[in-house]
Scaffold this motif. Structure first.
Motif, PDB file in Angstrom:
ATOM      1  N   MET A   1      42.370  46.585  32.859  1.00 39.06           N
ATOM      2  CA  MET A   1      40.979  46.230  32.640  1.00 39.06           C
ATOM      3  C   MET A   1      40.308  46.044  34.000  1.00 39.06           C
ATOM      4  N   ALA A   2      39.062  46.421  34.098  1.00 34.25           N
ATOM      5  CA  ALA A   2      38.328  46.362  35.361  1.00 34.25           C
ATOM      6  C   ALA A   2      37.434  45.116  35.423  1.00 34.25           C
ATOM      7  N   ILE A   3      37.189  44.701  36.647  1.00 34.43           N
ATOM      8  CA  ILE A   3      36.285  43.584  36.906  1.00 34.43           C
ATOM      9  C   ILE A   3      35.082  44.137  37.657  1.00 34.43           C
ATOM     10  N   ASN A   4      33.888  43.819  37.181  1.00 34.55           N
ATOM     11  CA  ASN A   4      32.667  44.251  37.853  1.00 34.55           C
ATOM     12  C   ASN A   4      32.142  43.125  38.727  1.00 34.55           C
ATOM     13  N   ARG A   5      31.790  43.436  39.963  1.00 38.34           N
ATOM     14  CA  ARG A   5      31.178  42.456  40.862  1.00 38.34           C
ATOM     15  C   ARG A   5      29.897  43.070  41.398  1.00 38.34           C
ATOM     16  N   ARG A   6      28.807  42.345  41.227  1.00 35.42           N
ATOM     17  CA  ARG A   6      27.507  42.855  41.650  1.00 35.42           C
ATOM     18  C   ARG A   6      27.399  42.863  43.171  1.00 35.42           C
ATOM     19  N   PHE A  66      27.320  47.790  41.184  1.00 34.47           N
ATOM     20  CA  PHE A  66      28.474  46.971  40.851  1.00 34.47           C
ATOM     21  C   PHE A  66      29.730  47.627  41.400  1.00 34.47           C
ATOM     22  N   GLU A  67      30.545  46.817  42.044  1.00 36.58           N
ATOM     23  CA  GLU A  67      31.851  47.254  42.537  1.00 36.58           C
ATOM     24  C   GLU A  67      32.828  47.168  41.384  1.00 36.58           C
ATOM     25  N   LEU A  68      33.662  48.166  41.239  1.00 36.19           N
ATOM     26  CA  LEU A  68      34.621  48.215  40.154  1.00 36.19           C
ATOM     27  C   LEU A  68      36.004  47.934  40.731  1.00 36.19           C
ATOM     28  N   LYS A  69      36.569  46.801  40.362  1.00 40.65           N
ATOM     29  CA  LYS A  69      37.912  46.429  40.830  1.00 40.65           C
ATOM     30  C   LYS A  69      38.875  46.452  39.651  1.00 40.65           C
ATOM     31  N   LYS A  70      40.078  46.933  39.906  1.00 38.59           N
ATOM     32  CA  LYS A  70      41.110  46.890  38.871  1.00 38.59           C
ATOM     33  C   LYS A  70      41.839  45.560  38.972  1.00 38.59           C
ATOM     34  N   ARG A  71      42.233  45.043  37.832  1.00 43.40           N
ATOM     35  CA  ARG A  71      42.984  43.777  37.810  1.00 43.40           C
ATOM     36  C   ARG A  71      44.397  43.989  38.238  1.00 43.40           C
TER      37      ARG A  71
END
Length: 71
Positions: A1-6, A66-71
């Motif tokens: 699941m990905a985490i979005n960071r603005r 938004f930056e898309l980071k993987k968990r």
């Protein structure tokens, strides 16, 4: 699941560019670009590359990034 960071500040954009993280771009609550990396940015424009010859120029004041980071 990905985490979005603005991405809001120049430091946020610089970190995303340096780490070559995938970016999603929204305009008027619609996703207009996804999966590219930031090549350069300034106060007016963010340049994102999605492929070898695929460059997109997005107006920074009109879009949300938004930056898309993987968990």
């Amino acid at each position: 699941m990905a985490i979005n960071r603005r991405l809001q500040t120049d430091a946020d954009f610089a970190e995303a560019k340096e780490r070559q993280l995938a970016v999603r771009v929204f305009k008027d609550d619609h996703m207009i670009d996804s999966g590219g990396v930031i090549l350069r940015f300034d106060n007016q424009t963010v340049v994102i590359q999605s492929g070898v010859g695929d460059l997109a120029y997005h107006p920074r004041p009109d879009c949300e990034f938004f930056e898309l980071k993987k968990r």
